[in-house]
Design a protein around this motif. Structure first.
Motif, PDB file in Angstrom:
ATOM      1  N   CYS A  96       1.446  -1.155   0.124  1.00  0.00           N
ATOM      2  CA  CYS A  96       0.496   0.284   0.173  1.00  0.00           C
ATOM      3  C   CYS A  96       1.368   1.658  -0.040  1.00  0.00           C
ATOM      4  N   HIS A  97       0.897   1.978  -0.686  1.00  0.00           N
ATOM      5  CA  HIS A  97       1.512   3.294  -1.603  1.00  0.00           C
ATOM      6  C   HIS A  97       1.066   4.240  -0.426  1.00  0.00           C
ATOM      7  N   HIS A  98       0.122   4.475   0.295  1.00  0.00           N
ATOM      8  CA  HIS A  98      -0.827   5.789   1.055  1.00  0.00           C
ATOM      9  C   HIS A  98      -0.046   5.560   2.128  1.00  0.00           C
ATOM     10  N   THR A  99       1.198   5.790   2.760  1.00  0.00           N
ATOM     11  CA  THR A  99       0.858   6.246   4.040  1.00  0.00           C
ATOM     12  C   THR A  99       0.636   7.275   4.449  1.00  0.00           C
ATOM     13  N   GLN A 100       0.350   8.818   4.521  1.00  0.00           N
ATOM     14  CA  GLN A 100       0.075   9.420   5.478  1.00  0.00           C
ATOM     15  C   GLN A 100      -1.973   9.109   5.535  1.00  0.00           C
ATOM     16  N   LEU A 101      -2.277   7.889   5.081  1.00  0.00           N
ATOM     17  CA  LEU A 101      -3.482   7.314   4.973  1.00  0.00           C
ATOM     18  C   LEU A 101      -3.625   5.899   5.868  1.00  0.00           C
ATOM     19  N   LEU A 102      -2.705   5.041   5.461  1.00  0.00           N
ATOM     20  CA  LEU A 102      -2.079   4.458   6.931  1.00  0.00           C
ATOM     21  C   LEU A 102      -1.848   4.841   8.311  1.00  0.00           C
ATOM     22  N   ARG A 103      -1.854   6.145   8.188  1.00  0.00           N
ATOM     23  CA  ARG A 103      -0.602   6.883   9.513  1.00  0.00           C
ATOM     24  C   ARG A 103      -2.891   7.192  10.239  1.00  0.00           C
ATOM     25  N   LYS A 104      -3.141   7.516   9.545  1.00  0.00           N
ATOM     26  CA  LYS A 104      -4.348   7.913  10.026  1.00  0.00           C
ATOM     27  C   LYS A 104      -5.307   7.579  10.336  1.00  0.00           C
ATOM     28  N   VAL A 105      -5.536   6.125   9.421  1.00  0.00           N
ATOM     29  CA  VAL A 105      -6.807   5.402   9.722  1.00  0.00           C
ATOM     30  C   VAL A 105      -6.325   4.268  11.059  1.00  0.00           C
ATOM     31  N   THR A 150     -12.705   4.983   3.014  1.00  0.00           N
ATOM     32  CA  THR A 150     -13.775   4.736   3.362  1.00  0.00           C
ATOM     33  C   THR A 150     -14.102   4.884   5.035  1.00  0.00           C
ATOM     34  N   LEU A 151     -12.785   4.233   5.423  1.00  0.00           N
ATOM     35  CA  LEU A 151     -12.893   4.157   7.306  1.00  0.00           C
ATOM     36  C   LEU A 151     -12.100   5.543   7.889  1.00  0.00           C
ATOM     37  N   LEU A 152     -11.033   6.690   6.536  1.00  0.00           N
ATOM     38  CA  LEU A 152     -11.124   7.557   7.197  1.00  0.00           C
ATOM     39  C   LEU A 152     -12.720   8.221   7.826  1.00  0.00           C
ATOM     40  N   ARG A 153     -13.491   8.382   6.866  1.00  0.00           N
ATOM     41  CA  ARG A 153     -14.769   8.705   6.391  1.00  0.00           C
ATOM     42  C   ARG A 153     -15.365   8.285   7.734  1.00  0.00           C
ATOM     43  N   LEU A 154     -15.563   6.979   7.607  1.00  0.00           N
ATOM     44  CA  LEU A 154     -16.152   6.196   9.255  1.00  0.00           C
ATOM     45  C   LEU A 154     -15.185   6.890  10.816  1.00  0.00           C
ATOM     46  N   GLN A 155     -14.312   7.838  10.839  1.00  0.00           N
ATOM     47  CA  GLN A 155     -13.982   8.269  12.061  1.00  0.00           C
ATOM     48  C   GLN A 155     -14.569   9.362  12.378  1.00  0.00           C
ATOM     49  N   GLN A 156     -15.023   9.619  10.991  1.00  0.00           N
ATOM     50  CA  GLN A 156     -16.028  11.289  11.436  1.00  0.00           C
ATOM     51  C   GLN A 156     -15.150  12.296  12.462  1.00  0.00           C
ATOM     52  N   GLN A 157     -14.009  12.680  11.167  1.00  0.00           N
ATOM     53  CA  GLN A 157     -13.739  13.415  12.215  1.00  0.00           C
ATOM     54  C   GLN A 157     -12.688  14.381  11.525  1.00  0.00           C
ATOM     55  N   PRO A 158     -12.974  14.714  10.474  1.00  0.00           N
ATOM     56  CA  PRO A 158     -13.034  15.755   9.259  1.00  0.00           C
ATOM     57  C   PRO A 158     -11.987  16.866   9.811  1.00  0.00           C
ATOM     58  N   ALA A 159     -10.888  16.814   9.014  1.00  0.00           N
ATOM     59  CA  ALA A 159      -9.832  18.340   9.583  1.00  0.00           C
ATOM     60  C   ALA A 159     -10.839  19.503   8.989  1.00  0.00           C
ATOM     61  N   VAL A 160     -10.666  20.681  10.009  1.00  0.00           N
ATOM     62  CA  VAL A 160     -11.740  21.406   9.787  1.00  0.00           C
ATOM     63  C   VAL A 160     -10.762  22.297   9.474  1.00  0.00           C
TER      64      VAL A 160
END
Length: 272
Positions: A96-105, A150-160
């Motif tokens: 998986c080449h999405h390092t930042q997404l992996l960290r967030k999720v 999809t998992l990131l959206r489930l966190q329901q913590q969007p950057a404001v």
């Protein structure tokens, strides 16, 4: 000395990715996995389920619509009752080449997928993996990107705002460094230097995000790793202290008791 069992991606699968259908794996029986850790990212997504899942000594009810996401190195144990359905997926950071997404999720271990959006993406990945048509790996990698979003959206913590985004990014980088370097680096100033921040700046980040200082996060990570070793190995306390970088076992025991209220041996007895 027994060490914490480390599992690799199953034989018969590519070394960097695998996905299984739970109902096929369990074949009508229950599943019990004793305390262990992985050297890859691990996903358990339950469509239907009943049981218990413990991740880094935090208990969860393994019920329907639950999704669990584990980072490499985390310890867990799992008990699922017969009839559970869903998917179990494993992949390496290299796949998986999405390092930042992996960290967030990866900052969250447990998700609730009431609408089934995660399971639909996993069903597509599983089908692609089974059929293995031309360039199927590229298709899976693209679908894995969708899975993480999809998992990131489930966190329901969007950057404001940009300040929030900056804080989250620095925090995620710090947590990643703690997992990697806690055995050898225990001073807050060392982590600040690795992140090219002053200690004041890094403490501002951790207080804003978690209400804790960098030193408190470091102490928490040391205790977490000590608990992993105490419960998943038969190593003596002196050996665990050595593995965690402490030459003076008495100092380590005092530190552990100050943080948890009990000595390492008492903690092991009470949780064995």
């Amino acid at each position: 000395m027994k060490s914490i069992p480390v599992r690799n991606i199953r034989r018969g699968h590519p070394r960097d990715f695998g996905i299984q259908d739970l109902s096929e794996m369990m074949a009508g029986k229950g599943m019990v996995q004793e305390l262990h850790r992985h050297d890859f990212f691990y996903v358990l997504a339950l469509e239907k389920g009943a049981g218990a899942h413990e991740i880094d000594f935090v208990p969860y009810v393994a019920g329907s619509h639950a999704v669990y996401f584990l980072r490499p190195g985390q310890v867990h144990q799992l008990r699922l009752k017969a009839g559970s359905t869903g998917f179990m997926m494993q992949f390496t950071a290299g796949f998986c080449h999405h390092t930042q997404l992996l960290r967030k999720v990866g900052a969250v271990n447990a998700y609730v997928d009431k609408e089934g959006s995660v399971l639909r993406v996993l069903a597509d990945i599983f089908r692609e993996y089974q059929q293995q048509q031309a360039q199927y790996r590229e298709v899976i990698q693209a679908s894995l990107h969708i899975f993480l979003i999809t998992l990131l959206r489930l966190q329901q913590q969007p950057a404001v705002d940009n300040a929030h985004t900056y804080t989250q990014e620095r925090l995620e980088a710090l947590l990643d460094l703690l997992e990697t370097h806690i055995h050898t680096q225990k001073r807050a100033s060392q982590y600040a230097a690795m992140l090219h921040l002053s200690l004041y700046q890094l403490n501002t980040v951790t207080r804003a995000a978690l209400g804790k200082t960098v030193s408190e996060l470091i102490n928490g990570q040391i205790i977490l790793e000590a608990k992993r070793q105490l419960l998943a190995t038969t190593a003596q306390v002196s050996r665990i202290a050595e593995l965690l970088g402490y030459e003076d076992v008495s100092y380590f025991i005092r530190f552990f008791k100050k943080q948890t209220g009990v000595t390492p041996e008492v903690f092991r007895r009470h949780h064995s």
